[in-house]
Write a protein that holds these residues in place. Structure first.
Motif, short mmCIF file in Angstrom:
data_model
loop_
_atom_site.label_atom_id
_atom_site.label_comp_id
_atom_site.label_asym_id
_atom_site.label_seq_id
_atom_site.Cartn_x
_atom_site.Cartn_y
_atom_site.Cartn_z
N THR A 578 -4.36 -3.89 13.60
CA THR A 578 -5.12 -3.90 12.37
C THR A 578 -5.84 -5.12 11.94
N TRP A 580 -8.45 -7.03 9.73
CA TRP A 580 -9.05 -7.41 8.19
C TRP A 580 -10.40 -8.27 8.45
N ILE A 587 -11.75 -2.84 7.28
CA ILE A 587 -10.40 -2.98 7.99
C ILE A 587 -10.59 -2.08 9.32
N GLN A 589 -8.75 -0.21 12.59
CA GLN A 589 -7.36 0.19 13.05
C GLN A 589 -7.74 -0.06 14.70
N LYS A 620 0.98 -4.52 13.53
CA LYS A 620 0.56 -5.65 12.76
C LYS A 620 -0.87 -5.85 12.55
N HIS A 621 -0.96 -6.74 11.47
CA HIS A 621 -2.24 -6.96 10.80
C HIS A 621 -2.83 -8.41 11.19
N THR A 623 -5.90 -11.12 10.42
CA THR A 623 -6.76 -11.71 9.39
C THR A 623 -7.20 -13.05 9.54
N ASP A 936 3.15 -7.30 8.41
CA ASP A 936 2.91 -6.20 7.55
C ASP A 936 1.36 -6.50 6.88
N ASN A 937 1.02 -5.59 5.93
CA ASN A 937 -0.26 -5.78 5.23
C ASN A 937 -0.04 -7.07 4.45
#
Length: 1019
Positions: A578, A580, A587, A589, A620-621, A623, A936-937
């Motif tokens: 994911t 960002w 965002i 996916q 997972k995220h 950024t 996580d977020n």
């Protein structure tokens, strides 16, 4: 026999006799002594210089100088000859860092009730700043000190470079011999060197109050001295500036104070065309590549640390891993410098007891330092660095007769220095036996015979009465030149008729003769006849030495979680994550991100890249890295130069501390970049440093290349000194009204300064020849950059009235404020901020922690954002920076921000405020690969970074971190055991002292106190 003894005394007397020659122009009080002072030392192993050793050679000296060295030398009539068979001769050693014979200045004694000292207390036409003492000549106050000289001579030194170790510009040093003689006769080079440091020493003047202030003062002094010298008719008299300029022709010796400051000193040298000789710290092994790149020659101490007493488990918890590893690694420092090809000289400076010098020097040899390199560092190198290699540091015809007579290889543990000759004058340190005594002897005493074994090197002999090949008894004996005395009981088992015999004798060829005496005083002659070599005890087999650490085993930084190998940039493909983006795509996916060459190459789905390292991002995220717009980590020697109202000349970039563990800790929180700000102690503070948290890189490598310049301004209670105590009532400003006037005055002066240079640069070449160029002013140059939009302001602020005031000042001088930081009343003036074009960097929910923030509200960030102000959340705190993701999340609660906009407040928005949004702050193809992979977020309190990447290099990895924690525990256990074993062997240990890292904050004004501790910890 009597004749032989008398002859030996005559020879000794001749060697001891040192007629004082009449100095030219001095009257002779008494009868003139015209003896030639000619001596020859024959059959010796002569170390002529660090790379030339002659066996069975002769050294001939006369009149305090070397006449000849070699074999088959013809000796003139009247030469006093001494046979040194079995002995060694070395050139006398040269010390480059001493304070011998020079009075010290007492440090200004100040207490908390004294008002600040804003001006110099030095009377006379000298520098405006008391720490600039370049007018001082050590030779003007030098007086030989007999006891000090004796202590130096005992360690083998014959000459020292002495200077007064006080101030930033310390004046000149003098090269002097350690002979006991008139001052006029011992001075070899009156002005041999110029000395500099980062320590203001005994000065009680407020400025500089930080390491960056000391650097700025030194840079300005270089500029001022050049400007002063350029004028034929001086506008004023400044002996300090005049002397500073004159000393540029001398070797420049810089006391860096700590390992990173070696790099700082070299940077100043590069700026002003100087290659310093740098007094190091013994920690150079920690940054060998960076040290080598300076090209500097070093003066390194041998003050190796003692082991800690870690017998108490509670104590061992208070010893850092780096301190324990330094104890282990310090003796390897000379060897590692040698391997890197870095030139160095040894110094005994920093040793509490000079007798430890040889112990530590031999320890360095035992830890791999080549003996030839060690000798070079004691003789040739220090002499060459002063341009005195034709006078000292070797034994060649015409050079001073400075030499040592030793029992053997001086770098071996058992070697003894018998004599230190300085300018042809003998100083006996230990009695020298007539020859080596070792051997087996038959002692004839009356009708009885005994077997005596003498073992050990000259001066450290051991006597033993041999009963059989396997048994015997040690005897108490004393040897002084050609005399011997010892006592023994020939029959200890016979308690009734036991006799204690005392024997005293003298050399008779290879044998001994003398008289014995028993308890009744009866005399009896004795003789000791040499019969062959002694049968020494079988020595215990030595344990094999521990494997020698190599540079590859030294972690960088030299801390827990440092890396023993440089981290490498790699090609990564992060799949099914994911993302960002902070871009229009929002965002994404189950997207993929390709990292290559330190950049983000692609963002999309179903990407492939042959040879790339795959990272599974499922669940997972990903950024962009967090950017902290307001930080004070990684700063050394003080965060504030708050001693003057305007200190725009100081630069945080000069004092970046790459060894700060907070860099690693913040990587663990997803931070990849930060603005390191000056504090808030004055209206116009110092220049910022913009860095990426490249853990392990040197200070200059942390800086973001090509980044715009920033500077810290401040408003409020701190700058008017309302919270500084009752005695800080002299420095302007003392009110908020005064703050405005300081800024207006500063920019008015800057405009005039800019105009003066425009006028000068507009002159023709002919006109310039008769004109005087304006004085370069580092403070005003910085303010001119602000006026011309080349440097941008981040201002500490709280209340609306002052926020309005500073925008008005900016409008008055036609520039724009870039960022208001803190700005807890920004919600009141957000519309005006938007019109001015200024951003806001604030706290998420700090309030009511002092009077200025009584009206702060947690909705501040959201309200400023709603008015179109570029708004960021900053830390201003080393701990909070590790949780900036959670600080951003608070704006979702307080103000209803969307998750994407909240996340931008710690990524894209600070990038915009720092003018770096074209390179970082979002996940976009072409931007720097500064990325964080979260479990996580990222706005969740449960989110943890799994990997933190900068420029495509993974600087933090959670799995690797867990392994490193285990390795740290193992390494601590190994070193604790090693220290305990050292204590059991009888090595000296020291108690554990709790050390804490000082964390800088905006308002800290005690930078110089901490800086002094940092500078002198290694001394």
């Amino acid at each position: 026999m009597i004749k032989r003894i008398l002859l030996s005394f005559v020879a000794a007397a001749a060697l001891m006799a040192q007629p004082v020659q009449a100095q030219e122009g001095y009257p002779i009080n008494g009868v003139q002594d015209t003896r030639p002072q000619r001596y020859a030392f024959t059959n010796a192993t002569v170390v002529q210089d660090y790379q030339t050793t002659l066996e069975g050679a002769t050294l001939l000296i006369e009149g305090g100088k070397v006449v000849a060295v070699g074999k088959n030398i013809s000796l003139p009539a009247g030469t006093v000859v001494q046979d040194l068979k079995g002995r060694w001769i070395y050139p006398g050693f040269v010390e480059l860092y001493a304070e011998y014979g020079v009075p010290k200045l007492e440090r200004s004694r100040r207490n908390r009730y004294d008002p600040p000292q804003s001006e110099t207390a030095t009377p006379g036409a000298y520098s405006w700043n008391q720490a600039i003492r370049s007018e001082y000549d050590a030779i003007s106050q030098f007086v030989p000190a007999a006891e000090e000289a004796k202590a130096w001579r005992e360690q083998g030194f014959s000459v020292v470079l002495t200077h007064r170790q006080d101030g930033i510009a310390r004046g000149t040093g003098a090269l002097v011999s350690l002979a006991d003689d008139k001052t006029q006769n011992v001075v070899l080079i009156p002005q041999a060197s110029s000395h500099l440091s980062f320590s203001k020493g005994s000065s009680g003047q407020e400025y500089p109050g930080s390491l960056m202030g000391a650097i700025a003062l030194l840079r300005q002094t270089y500029l001022d001295a050049s400007w002063y010298q350029s004028q034929k008719v001086k506008p004023f008299t400044d002996r300090s500036l005049g002397a500073f300029w004159e000393q540029q022709r001398l070797p420049q010796i810089f006391d860096a104070g700590n390992m990173l400051s070696i790099l700082r000193a070299d940077k100043i040298g590069d700026e002003f065309g100087k290659q310093y000789i740098i007094r190091g710290t013994g920690e150079e092994y920690q940054r060998l590549e960076a040290i080598k790149a300076t090209g500097a020659s070093l003066i390194i101490p041998v003050n190796f640390p003692e082991a800690y007493d870690v017998s108490d488990p509670l104590d061992e918890m208070n010893v850092s891993l780096s301190d324990m590893k330094h104890w282990e690694m310090a003796p390897y420092n000379p060897m590692l410098l040698q391997q890197k090809g870095i030139e160095f000289a040894f110094t005994s400076d920093g040793l509490k007891d000079k007798k430890v010098f040889w112990k530590n020097l031999r320890k360095a040899v035992a830890h791999g330092l080549d003996k030839q390199a060690a000798l070079k560092a004691l003789t040739h190198t220090p002499a060459r660095l002063l341009g005195a290699q034709d006078r000292v540091g070797a034994l060649r015809p015409g050079m001073l007769a400075n030499f040592l007579i030793t029992s053997g290889d001086v770098l071996e543990d058992e070697s003894t220095i018998y004599e230190n000759w300085i300018s042809g004058k003998r100083y006996q340190l230990q009695a020298m036996p007539a020859q080596e005594l070792a051997g087996r002897y038959t002692l004839a005493l009356g009708q009885n015979q005994y077997t005596i074994d003498i073992t050990g090197p000259a001066g450290k002999e051991k006597f033993r009465l041999v009963d059989s090949d396997t048994t015997g008894r040690d005897l108490k004996a004393a040897v002084s030149e050609n005399l011997i005395s010892f006592t023994f009981n020939p029959n200890p088992k016979d308690t009734v008729n036991a006799r204690l015999l005392r024997l005293s004798g003298w050399w008779d060829g290879r044998n001994w003769k003398g008289l014995g005496r028993n308890e009744q005083g009866q005399e009896m002659p004795f003789s000791m006849t040499y019969t062959g070599p002694a049968k020494e005890k079988k020595k215990e087999e030595k344990k094999p030495k521990e494997a020698l650490p190599t540079p590859s085993n030294v972690p960088t930084p030299f801390l827990a979680y440092g890396h023993t190998q440089p981290l490498q940039q790699q090609r990564y493909l992060i799949k099914n994550v994911t993302v960002w983006t902070n871009e229009q795509e929002g965002i994404l996916q189950n997207a993929d991100v390709l990292v290559e060459g330190g950049k983000i190459r692609q963002v999309g789905k179903n990407l492939s890249a042959a040879g790339a390292q795959l990272i599974d991002g499922s669940g997972k995220h990903l950024t962009s890295g967090i950017i902290d717009e307001h930080s004070h980590i990684a700063i050394q020697g003080g965060v504030n130069e708050g001693t003057q109202s305007v200190t725009a000349e100081v630069r945080i970039g000069d004092v970046v501390n790459s060894e700060d563990i907070n860099i690693y800790r913040q990587l663990a929180g997803g931070v990849t970049a930060a603005q390191l700000l000056h504090g808030s102690a004055n209206p116009i503070g110092g220049q910022s440093a913009l860095i990426k948290l490249r853990w392990g890189k040197a200070p200059e490598e942390l800086k973001i290349a090509g980044a715009d310049g920033y500077i810290k301004f401040a408003l409020g209670e701190n700058v008017k000194q309302a919270n500084w105590g009752p005695h800080y009532t002299e420095r302007f400003p003392q009110s908020r009204m005064g703050v405005e006037q300081v800024m207006v005055d500063a920019f008015t002066r800057a405009r005039a300064y800019e105009q003066a240079w425009k006028d000068y640069n507009g002159l023709s070449k002919k006109q310039k020849a008769s004109a005087v160029a304006p004085r370069r002013d580092l403070e005003l140059e910085t303010l001119v950059d602000i006026l011309n939009d080349k440097r941008h302001i981040t201002s500490h602020s709280y209340v609306q009235s002052e926020i309005n005031m500073l925008m008005k000042v900016a409008d008055q001088f036609d520039f724009r404020i870039n960022t208001f930081t803190h700005i807890l009343e920004g919600y009141k003036v957000a519309d005006k901020m938007a019109r001015h074009g200024v951003g806001g960097s604030t706290f998420a929910d700090w309030w009511v922690y002092k009077m200025e923030v009584q009206e702060a509200i947690p909705y501040n960030a959201a309200l400023m954002h709603g008015q179109g102000v570029v708004t960021a959340i900053n830390s201003d705190d080393a701990e909070m920076a590790r949780r900036l993701n959670q600080e951003a999340a608070k704006t979702v609660k307080y103000g209803g921000m969307s998750e994407e906009e909240a996340w931008k407040m710690v990524t894209l928005n600070p990038a915009k405020l720092l003018h770096l949004d074209n390179r970082m702050g979002s996940v976009k193809a072409g931007k720097d690969a500064d990325l964080v992979l979260w479990n996580d977020n990222p706005l969740s309190i449960y989110a943890r970074p799994l990997k933190t990447m900068i420029d495509g290099i993974v600087y933090y990895d959670l799995e690797l971190d867990e392994k490193m924690r285990q390795e740290v525990a193992r390494e601590r256990a190994r070193l604790i055991l090693k220290m305990q074993e050292a204590g059991k062997r009888g090595e000296s240990t020291k108690p554990v002292a709790v050390k804490t890292q000082y964390i800088w904050h905006c308002e800290d004004r005690n930078g110089y106190n901490h800086q002094e501790a940092e500078l002198h910890e290694g001394h």
